[in-house]
Design a protein around this motif. Structure first.
Motif, short mmCIF file in Angstrom:
data_model
loop_
_atom_site.label_atom_id
_atom_site.label_comp_id
_atom_site.label_asym_id
_atom_site.label_seq_id
_atom_site.Cartn_x
_atom_site.Cartn_y
_atom_site.Cartn_z
N GLU A 178 1.99 -5.68 3.59
CA GLU A 178 0.55 -5.93 3.57
C GLU A 178 -0.21 -4.86 4.31
O GLU A 178 0.20 -4.41 5.38
CB GLU A 178 0.25 -7.30 4.18
N ASP A 179 -1.30 -4.46 3.73
CA ASP A 179 -2.16 -3.45 4.34
C ASP A 179 -2.86 -4.04 5.56
O ASP A 179 -3.20 -5.22 5.61
CB ASP A 179 -3.20 -2.99 3.30
N TYR A 180 -3.11 -3.19 6.55
CA TYR A 180 -3.77 -3.66 7.77
C TYR A 180 -5.15 -4.23 7.48
O TYR A 180 -5.56 -5.24 8.07
CB TYR A 180 -3.90 -2.50 8.78
N ASN B 271 -6.57 -4.82 4.11
CA ASN B 271 -6.65 -5.67 2.91
C ASN B 271 -5.70 -6.85 2.99
O ASN B 271 -4.54 -6.75 2.58
CB ASN B 271 -6.36 -4.84 1.66
N GLU C 166 -6.75 -1.68 -4.16
CA GLU C 166 -6.91 -1.43 -2.73
C GLU C 166 -8.10 -0.52 -2.41
O GLU C 166 -8.64 -0.58 -1.32
CB GLU C 166 -5.62 -0.86 -2.14
N ARG D 203 -10.41 0.77 0.90
CA ARG D 203 -10.39 2.08 1.55
C ARG D 203 -11.71 2.82 1.42
O ARG D 203 -12.15 3.51 2.34
CB ARG D 203 -9.25 2.91 0.94
N GLU E 178 1.01 5.62 -0.03
CA GLU E 178 0.24 6.81 0.30
C GLU E 178 -0.10 7.52 -1.00
O GLU E 178 0.77 8.01 -1.72
CB GLU E 178 1.04 7.72 1.22
N GLY F 283 -4.92 5.12 7.13
CA GLY F 283 -4.22 4.11 7.91
C GLY F 283 -4.96 3.82 9.20
O GLY F 283 -5.68 4.67 9.73
N ARG G 185 0.84 -1.19 0.00
CA ARG G 185 0.00 0.00 0.00
C ARG G 185 0.88 1.24 0.00
O ARG G 185 1.83 1.34 0.74
CB ARG G 185 -0.89 0.00 1.25
#
Length: 325
Positions: free
Chosen positions: A109-111, A113, A168, A205, A9, A215, A7
């Protein structure tokens, strides 16, 4: 840097910008476009199901895995696809010099996804700008014609029902989630009949509370214009659709399933202030929802209602005697 995938920003409109940029150049949008047209739609209007089937069996077939029989997308497959998508922003192809082991070890890894091995029908590398397929657009555009074309495609390739948005922004959203938001019971029935996953989680998101979109933070007010929970049954509860909720329950939906925040269907009706839906699912004739489950910050639906100032639904809870000690 430039060699790590995960991920990033990005500005809040990046997904929208990427999708709009690709509409003019990505051939996937020739089948269904955002103006209500596309080859599949025009074919249906002029030649009915036969014309749609012809395109689906010829022009569309190269876009599908194994002639429409599906394939498994591994975590590595997903990482490589995500790298390719990010390369469109940066122009960098450095990731292509990395070994598979390096890509896996460097992936952030995204929190929300969580990337897991999953089955898909539409080729991941032949998707739209946010990881969608034309099949998703048929339900997003939500007209009788689009639904009719969707049914024709499902009859040919049932595994289209498994496909989810892979980008995402809308990660995990399936056609089933979309049909629930639009309140289309018939579409829900068809998708589930053809194999749509009743426990598919939608964590992108777009669907998060506003204060979580940059986040994860432990503290949230759960306020978001599209925070409906993650599971299809959460979506049905949050949007107050009793018929769809019943159908999901009858086909294995779990009202007590908890999303990333620990919220259940009852937590979601509190957050979305669905008073009648609360009364309905807490006294459900088949599977009453549990009232004493605590979310990730130890709030039951009742204490959550108090914290969020949902006075009407809070009073209903007390009157129903729904708090289990």
């Amino acid at each position: 840097m430039g060699n790590k995938c995960g991920r990033k920003e990005a500005d809040p409109d990046s997904a929208w910008k990427q999708q709009n940029k690709e509409i003019a150049t990505n051939p996937v949008y020739k089948f269904v476009d955002f103006t209500g047209g596309g080859k599949l739609i025009e074919a249906y209007k002029t030649g009915g199901a036969t014309a749609v089937e012809k395109i689906a069996k010829t022009e569309m077939l190269p876009y599908l895995y194994n002639e429409g029989n599906g394939a498994i997308i591994t975590k590595l497959d997903y990482i490589k696809w995500q790298c390719r998508m990010q390369a469109k922003y940066t122009g960098s192809s450095v990731w292509e010099t990395r070994t598979d082991e390096q890509l896996l070890s460097e992936f952030k890894e995204d929190y929300f996804n969580k990337v897991v091995t999953h089955e898909a029908c539409w080729d991941l590398n032949k998707r739209g700008g946010v990881g969608e397929s034309p099949f998703h657009l048929l339900y997003l555009l939500d007209s009788p014609t689009h639904h009719a074309v969707g049914e024709i495609l499902l009859n040919l390739y049932p595994k289209l029902s498994l496909d989810v948005y892979e980008g995402e922004e809308y990660f995990g959203e399936s056609a089933l989630h979309i049909a629930i938001v639009f309140g289309s019971l018939e579409a829900v029935k068809l998708l589930i009949k053809k194999g749509a996953l009743i426990d598919q989680r939608c964590t992108g998101r777009f669907f998060l509370p506003e204060d979580q979109k940059k986040g994860y933070t432990k503290t949230t007010d759960y306020e978001g214009y599209a925070y409906y929970g993650e599971y299809p049954i959460h979506f049905a509860a949050a949007t107050g659709n009793q018929e769809i909720y019943d159908y999901l329950i009858d086909h294995g939906g779990d009202p007590n399933a908890q999303d990333t925040f620990g919220n259940t269907a009852l937590h979601m009706v509190v957050i979305c202030n669905q008073v009648e839906m609360y009364k309905y699912i807490v006294r459900h004739h088949t599977l009453p929802a549990k009232t004493d489950i605590k979310n990730a910050v130890n709030l039951t639906p009742l204490t959550l209602a108090s914290k969020l100032g949902r006075q009407t639904i809070f009073k209903e809870m007390l009157e129903l005697g729904s708090l289990n000690s």
